[in-house]
Design a protein around this motif. Structure first.
Motif: not given
Length: 260
Positions: A54-67
């Motif tokens: 959500x913090x990354x989203x507020x920066x206007x970006x999206x995060x891709x996680x390794x799972x």
């Protein structure tokens, strides 16, 4: 436009609201507005990803996680992984996941990695795997250390599961990018030196946050060093090593049964 990812973002916002999490974001300006980076996140619970994302989203970006690749065995998770740019990791054959992650970074993605590999039962920074540094070096992007503290009170190992509107405070700090352009991926010493720098940085970020956070004595989510009943670093390592051995044996048995 990524409708599946957008739907997950809305769900994440809803989860934050349902839990009443009060998130204090720090250092958000360290998240690049463009270009790739590895976000190396400490791992204390099953909800770490939510406030960080959500913090990354507020920066206007999206995060891709390794799972973990085991998630691909679940139909709904397979659908989500496929449609959100998530990178599944088979720990017994990680080269393909590594190459996929490096390609994502070169394409300008932000990749979320838990370099401790598994949840830290002591809630301290464990020894780090080298993958985050190696991937960043191969892709020519920085590593951003990230500390998330407080979300483990919602749900983590050791029987801690406190779902509901608890209004737990959570602190997320994005550290200054670590330059890995000087890393020689062919040299173990070069890689390990940068991994050590990353761990030292994460420890230096975590401890002040822990010290300022209210920690009632004896609570299972409170580190032993702060008077809690969580396992010590040494005790946690024994438990985690036993878990790792058990999982490795289970994976080996599954591969063996598949050959039969």
């Amino acid at each position: 436009m990524e409708p599946v990812y957008r739907t997950l973002e809305l769900i994440a916002v809803g989860l934050r609201g349902s839990q009443g999490l009060k998130i204090d974001y720090r250092g958000s300006d360290h998240i690049p507005t463009t270009g790739g980076a590895v976000l190396a996140i400490n791992h204390t619970g099953f909800f770490d990803f939510l406030p960080v994302a959500l913090g990354v989203k507020a920066r206007g970006r999206r995060i891709r996680f390794m799972i973990k690749s085991e998630m691909m065995d679940i139909a709904i998770m397979r659908f989500l992984i496929t449609h959100t740019g998530t990178v599944p990791v088979d720990r017994s054959a990680g080269h393909e996941a590594y190459e996929s992650a490096v390609e994502s970074l070169r394409n300008g993605e932000l990749l979320g990695v838990y370099p401790e590999a598994t949840i830290s039962r002591s809630f301290e920074i464990k020894e780090l795997k080298s993958g985050a540094v190696r991937m960043a070096a191969a892709a020519g992007v920085p590593v951003i250390p990230v500390i998330c503290w407080g979300a483990h009170r919602v749900w983590t190992k050791g029987g801690i599961r406190t779902l509901g509107h608890k209004r737990f405070p959570v602190i997320v700090e994005y550290g200054a990018p670590i330059d890995v352009s000087d890393v020689d991926s062919r040299s173990t010493a070069s890689v390990e030196a940068k991994v050590s720098e990353l761990r030292d940085t994460m420890v230096a970020m975590l401890h002040p946050i822990q010290m300022e956070y209210p920690h009632p004595a004896g609570e299972p989510w409170v580190p032993s060093l702060l008077g809690g009943s969580a396992p010590t670093f040494a005790e946690a390592k024994v438990i985690e090593d036993e878990e790792a051995a058990h999982k490795a044996a289970a994976r080996a048995a599954k591969r063996e049964s598949g050959r039969g």
